[in-house]
Design an enzyme around this catalytic site. Structure first.
Site, PDB file in Angstrom:
ATOM      1  N   ASP A   1     -10.624   1.230 -24.672  1.00 41.35           N
ATOM      2  CA  ASP A   1     -10.852   1.121 -23.229  1.00 41.35           C
ATOM      3  C   ASP A   1     -10.596   2.442 -22.516  1.00 41.35           C
ATOM      4  OD1 ASP A   1     -11.634  -1.491 -22.929  1.00 41.35           O
ATOM      5  OD2 ASP A   1      -9.645  -2.252 -22.421  1.00 41.35           O
TER       6      ASP A   1
ATOM      7  N   GLU B   1       1.903  -8.080   8.507  1.00 36.59           N
ATOM      8  CA  GLU B   1       2.208  -6.642   8.567  1.00 36.59           C
ATOM      9  C   GLU B   1       3.000  -6.169   7.352  1.00 36.59           C
ATOM     10  OE1 GLU B   1       1.028  -4.478  10.760  1.00 36.59           O
ATOM     11  OE2 GLU B   1      -0.013  -6.138  11.730  1.00 36.59           O
TER      12      GLU B   1
ATOM     13  N   PRO C   1       0.827  -1.214   0.000  1.00 38.49           N
ATOM     14  CA  PRO C   1       0.000   0.000   0.000  1.00 38.49           C
ATOM     15  C   PRO C   1       0.859   1.261   0.000  1.00 38.49           C
ATOM     16  CG  PRO C   1      -0.571  -1.440   1.863  1.00 38.49           C
ATOM     17  CD  PRO C   1       0.648  -2.015   1.216  1.00 38.49           C
TER      18      PRO C   1
ATOM     19  N   ARG D   1      -3.809  -7.699 -20.914  1.00 40.41           N
ATOM     20  CA  ARG D   1      -4.713  -7.166 -21.947  1.00 40.41           C
ATOM     21  C   ARG D   1      -3.966  -6.382 -23.019  1.00 40.41           C
ATOM     22  NH1 ARG D   1      -9.881  -6.801 -21.235  1.00 40.41           N
ATOM     23  NH2 ARG D   1     -10.083  -4.842 -22.364  1.00 40.41           N
TER      24      ARG D   1
HETATM   25  N1  SAM Z   1       1.018  -2.855   7.416  1.00 38.44           N
HETATM   26  C1  SAM Z   1       0.871  -2.626   6.016  1.00 38.44           C
HETATM   27  C2  SAM Z   1       0.552  -1.154   5.781  1.00 38.44           C
HETATM   28  O1  SAM Z   1      -0.203  -0.587   6.526  1.00 38.44           O
HETATM   29  O2  SAM Z   1       1.055  -0.607   4.768  1.00 38.44           O
HETATM   30  C3  SAM Z   1      -0.256  -3.444   5.421  1.00 38.44           C
HETATM   31  C4  SAM Z   1       0.100  -4.857   5.226  1.00 38.44           C
HETATM   32  S1  SAM Z   1      -1.164  -5.715   4.336  1.00 38.44           S
HETATM   33  C5  SAM Z   1      -2.220  -6.271   5.641  1.00 38.44           C
HETATM   34  C6  SAM Z   1      -0.357  -7.181   3.832  1.00 38.44           C
HETATM   35  C7  SAM Z   1       0.153  -7.165   2.400  1.00 38.44           C
HETATM   36  O3  SAM Z   1      -0.921  -6.997   1.497  1.00 38.44           O
HETATM   37  C8  SAM Z   1       1.118  -6.091   2.041  1.00 38.44           C
HETATM   38  O4  SAM Z   1       2.431  -6.387   2.473  1.00 38.44           O
HETATM   39  C9  SAM Z   1       1.005  -6.060   0.522  1.00 38.44           C
HETATM   40  O5  SAM Z   1       1.768  -7.099  -0.048  1.00 38.44           O
HETATM   41  C10 SAM Z   1      -0.463  -6.362   0.312  1.00 38.44           C
HETATM   42  N2  SAM Z   1      -1.310  -5.193   0.086  1.00 38.44           N
HETATM   43  C11 SAM Z   1      -2.298  -4.737   0.895  1.00 38.44           C
HETATM   44  N3  SAM Z   1      -2.910  -3.684   0.376  1.00 38.44           N
HETATM   45  C12 SAM Z   1      -2.324  -3.433  -0.816  1.00 38.44           C
HETATM   46  C13 SAM Z   1      -2.497  -2.441  -1.827  1.00 38.44           C
HETATM   47  N4  SAM Z   1      -3.409  -1.481  -1.702  1.00 38.44           N
HETATM   48  N5  SAM Z   1      -1.711  -2.499  -2.917  1.00 38.44           N
HETATM   49  C14 SAM Z   1      -0.757  -3.448  -3.048  1.00 38.44           C
HETATM   50  N6  SAM Z   1      -0.527  -4.402  -2.099  1.00 38.44           N
HETATM   51  C15 SAM Z   1      -1.290  -4.395  -1.007  1.00 38.44           C
END
Ligand code: SAM
Length: 244
Positions: free
Chosen positions: A175, A122, A95, A160
């Site tokens: 698209d 995490e 994220p 795609r």
């Molecule tokens: N503690 C992290 C934070 O707040 O940034 C969130 C960890 S999330 C529960 C677990 C994993 O989900 C991340 O390490 C990532 O690989 C993936 N993930 C979650 N949301 C995502 C997003 N919006 N985009 C890309 N990967 C995401």
């Protein structure tokens, strides 16, 4: 003579079945069956060296949750690079990464291979990104439980764009986002459905008129819902557009 370009994707995850399910059907499933996409799913636990195949540990400094260890991912990336014969692009799903969009998909579609690393818990030990030269990419400002869905989202958007994957390539160039604006509205039979008629011009058989109507409809919709696309600074617009 050159054959079609085969695009190579690798995904490293603790839930391979999730990825397999997401890749089995539809446009991507067919492209795999036709050999246009070479996708390999790697079980992160097979890159552990301990008896219990542990992939996570407690966070240094304390706090809630578990952190994924760097080493199994590192071994996975090394094995993939050896098998593919080059570094390719490595994407850490996060994220906190750059926001994935159509322009990013277009750039990634030109890579020789793309490998996604799927975090859980995490997240992954921070040192891994630098150690493997990964790019961090996010699919939006919300937190999912893992990187599997983000990897599938990115892979689908990239696939795609690979020539031959979508049957009629005009669909891709029309698209949303491809031409810097939203797509025009689509309708199918019946011409009147529950008292709602399709725009008359679409039944006229007049290709020039239809083309003009579609251009205008796409333009009106983009101005109403996503004027940011026209100003060249993509970002979501709050509230309802006038033609919603
Ligand atoms: N503690 C992290 C934070 O707040 O940034 C969130 C960890 S999330 C529960 C677990 C994993 O989900 C991340 O390490 C990532 O690989 C993936 N993930 C979650 N949301 C995502 C997003 N919006 N985009 C890309 N990967 C995401």
């Amino acid at each position: 003579m050159d054959g079609p370009r085969i695009v190579v994707f690798d995904i490293v995850t603790i839930f391979p079945a999730m990825i397999d399910a997401g890749l089995a059907e539809g446009v991507v499933g067919r492209a795999r069956a036709r050999g246009l996409l070479d996708v390999a799913v790697h079980d992160l636990r097979s890159f552990t060296t301990d008896r219990h195949h542990v992939v996570d540990d407690m966070p240094f400094g304390g706090g809630p949750g578990m952190v994924m260890k760097a080493e199994p991912f590192h071994l996975a990336v090394e094995a993939i690079r050896e098998r593919r014969g080059g570094p390719g692009l490595v994407v850490m799903t996060s994220p906190a990464g750059r926001r994935f969009d159509q322009a990013a998909a277009e750039r990634m579609a030109r890579e020789t291979s793309v490998t996604w690393l799927c975090g859980r818990y995490e997240g992954v030990d921070e040192r891994l990104v630098d150690a493997v030269g990964a790019e961090e990419w996010s699919i939006g400002d919300y937190v999912l439980s893992g990187g599997e869905l983000p990897a599938l989202v990115m892979l689908d958007a990239i696939a795609r764009l690979v020539p031959g994957v979508v049957g009629d390539e005009r669909s891709v160039s029309n698209d949303s986002f491809s031409a810097g604006q939203l797509d025009y509205p689509h309708y199918t039979r019946p011409a009147v459905w529950r008292g709602r008629a399709v725009p008359e011009v679409l039944l006229s058989g007049h290709h020039g008129e239809i083309e003009r109507w579609r251009r205008e409809a796409a333009d009106t919709r983009t101005r109403a819902r996503r004027p940011d696309l026209l100003s060249g600074t993509p970002g979501l617009v709050e509230g309802k557009g006038e033609d919603r």
